[in-house]
Write an enzyme that holds these catalytic residues in place. Structure first.
Site, PDB file in Angstrom:
ATOM      1  CG  PHE A 149       1.852   0.490  -0.971  1.00 31.16           C
ATOM      2  CD1 PHE A 149       1.363   1.635  -1.583  1.00 31.16           C
ATOM      3  CD2 PHE A 149       1.377   0.167   0.294  1.00 31.16           C
ATOM      4  CE1 PHE A 149       0.401   2.430  -0.953  1.00 31.16           C
ATOM      5  CE2 PHE A 149       0.418   0.959   0.932  1.00 31.16           C
ATOM      6  CZ  PHE A 149      -0.071   2.088   0.303  1.00 31.16           C
ATOM      7  CG  ASP A 235       6.179  -2.453   5.187  1.00 26.96           C
ATOM      8  OD1 ASP A 235       5.332  -3.063   5.864  1.00 26.96           O
ATOM      9  OD2 ASP A 235       5.902  -1.442   4.505  1.00 26.96           O
ATOM     10  CE  LYS A 276      -2.683  -2.771   5.004  1.00 27.25           C
ATOM     11  NZ  LYS A 276      -1.525  -2.499   4.187  1.00 27.25           N
TER      12      LYS A 276
END
Ligand SMILES: *Cc1c(COP(=O)(O)O)cnc(C)c1O
Length: 429
Positions: A149, A235, A276
């Site tokens: 994802f 990531d 985030k």
């Protein structure tokens, strides 16, 4: 405008109906409407208090409305919010210096959302492949993992294998090669192919259900990439910023909290993508970090964003990263994560409903003993909500547990009581 004109005294049911009627149905939220947050807690419209065990998908690692981060936000909001990159601003340079020192890279390219960070890394990797590695134009391939994802843009969903994320959004972007996650042999086979620019990977697959690879997978994958002259792109949008008990998951299990380079378990990626919690969930901030030999392929006019690197983002992100250090959030996540897994591992021996607990630091999940498409995980989450704890199923029968990292041991034990009681009650049904 007076606040009374904004306040209509709507109930949770009213607010859910409004979203249902006027908003796109691109999410399936738990039926709870939140109105306030502080630290590890959130409150709904009716005033009921909950432990937040999602932390906005690990964006709110520093806890809701952390006063230091909100202070930086409000101060800068009254001074200067956006200049665009057509001009310099007095917050960006100090932020770039702070961030590159914090994570040990030469340069940063600032963006806003996680998906934009991933897009940026893909563009830099391709350009590097053509201009530095000598791959023929339009031939560059990027290796990705199955069940990845990385966000929701058209290019990123092109290499997803989640049908919901992909189907009927084509035509897709070319140039991606998928290998099974946590499979070094398959990775090496792919690396041997022609025209490979990069390997893009999550050090733990969060959305896939908190899938933790074997010990050694990340350093060995990086070593293979180095051997084949391929960029290793991590990531860490979900795993980074202390979530898994280290500043970054590529730190391994060391407790370095920002001084990774002295640590033997540290795997330095060629490119690091953050999002985030880099802002503590206060403002959309993302970043791609890499060294000069890679970053310097980007020249003026070749990439950008109106909001990327704005002064508000810069000030908020510095404050959010200060909190991570000042409050030892890596160490706390590591300690509480161990406690959490120890307790739940003991509990599931008495449970026929939960098969497995897994995770690192405070990024954990339980796997429900039921079919992928059953509603059991959802029903448990609704029961947890009724008992004062908010969590969300991810991929069918898996529930992710990721509270803010500012939690205390006492609070964590209280949460484990709620989770155990809820599951035990459920089992009696
Ligand atoms: C959340 C996430 C993204 C996308 O971030 P957005 O801010 O939602 O675009 C990308 N990669 C990983 C690993 C994520 O968890």
């Amino acid at each position: 405008m007076s606040t009374t004109t904004l306040k209509e005294n709507l109930t949770s049911a009213d607010l859910i109906a409004l979203e249902d009627k006027h908003g796109a149905h691109n999410y399936h939220p738990l039926p709870v409407v939140l109105a306030k947050g502080e630290g590890v807690y959130v409150w709904d419209v009716e005033g009921k208090k909950y432990f937040d065990f999602l932390s906005a998908y690990s964006a709110v690692n520093q806890g809701h409305c952390h006063p230091k981060i909100i202070g930086a936000l409000t101060e800068q909001a009254q001074t200067l919010t956006l200049t665009s990159r057509a001009f310099y601003n007095d917050a960006l340079g100090p932020y770039e210096r702070y961030l590159t020192n914090y994570f040990g890279f030469d340069k940063v390219l600032p963006m806003n959302t996680g998906a934009e960070g991933v897009e940026t890394a893909i563009k830099i990797a391709r350009k590097w492949a053509y201009e530095k590695k000598g791959i023929a134009e339009n031939k560059a391939q990027i290796i990705v993992a199955e069940n990845n994802f990385h966000g929701r843009t058209t290019t990123i969903i092109s290499f997803s294998n989640d049908e919901d994320a992909r189907k009927n959004f084509g035509p897709y972007t070319d140039g991606f090669l998928k290998v099974p996650y946590n499979d070094l042999a398959a990775l090496e086979e792919a690396l041997k192919k022609e025209d490979i620019a990069a390997f893009l990977v999550e050090p733990i697959q969060g959305e896939a259900g908190v899938f933790v690879p074997d010990e050694g997978f990340i350093p060995k994958a990086k070593a293979l990439c180095e051997q084949y002259g391929v960029l290793f792109i991590a990531d860490e949008i979900q795993t980074g910023i202390a979530r898994t008990g280290a500043l970054l998951r590529v730190c391994g299990d060391c407790n370095c909290a920002g001084h990774c380079e002295q640590q033997t378990t540290y795997t330095k990626p060629d490119m690091l993508i953050l999002g985030k919690a880099i802002s503590g969930g206060v403002y959309p901030v993302s970043a791609v970090l890499t060294n000069n030999d890679v970053m310097d392929v980007i020249k003026p006019g070749q990439h950008g964003s109106t909001f990327g690197g704005n002064p508000l983002a810069a000030k908020v992100a510095i404050a959010a990263l200060e909190v991570v250090k000042d409050e030892n959030l890596s160490q706390n996540a590591r300690k509480l994560g161990q406690l959490f897994r120890d307790r739940l591992n003991k509990f599931i021996q008495t449970s026929s409903l939960v098969n497995l607990v897994r995770g690192k630091g405070l990024l954990n999940a339980i796997v429900i003993n039921d079919s992928e498409d059953s509603s059991t995980a959802w029903d448990i989450c609704v029961a947890l909500k009724d008992n004062g704890l908010l969590a969300k199923p991810t991929h069918g029968n898996i529930i992710r547990f990721a509270p803010p990292l500012v939690m205390t041991e006492e609070q964590l034990n209280e949460c484990c009581d709620i989770i155990e009681k809820t599951i035990a009650d459920f089992e009696k049904k």
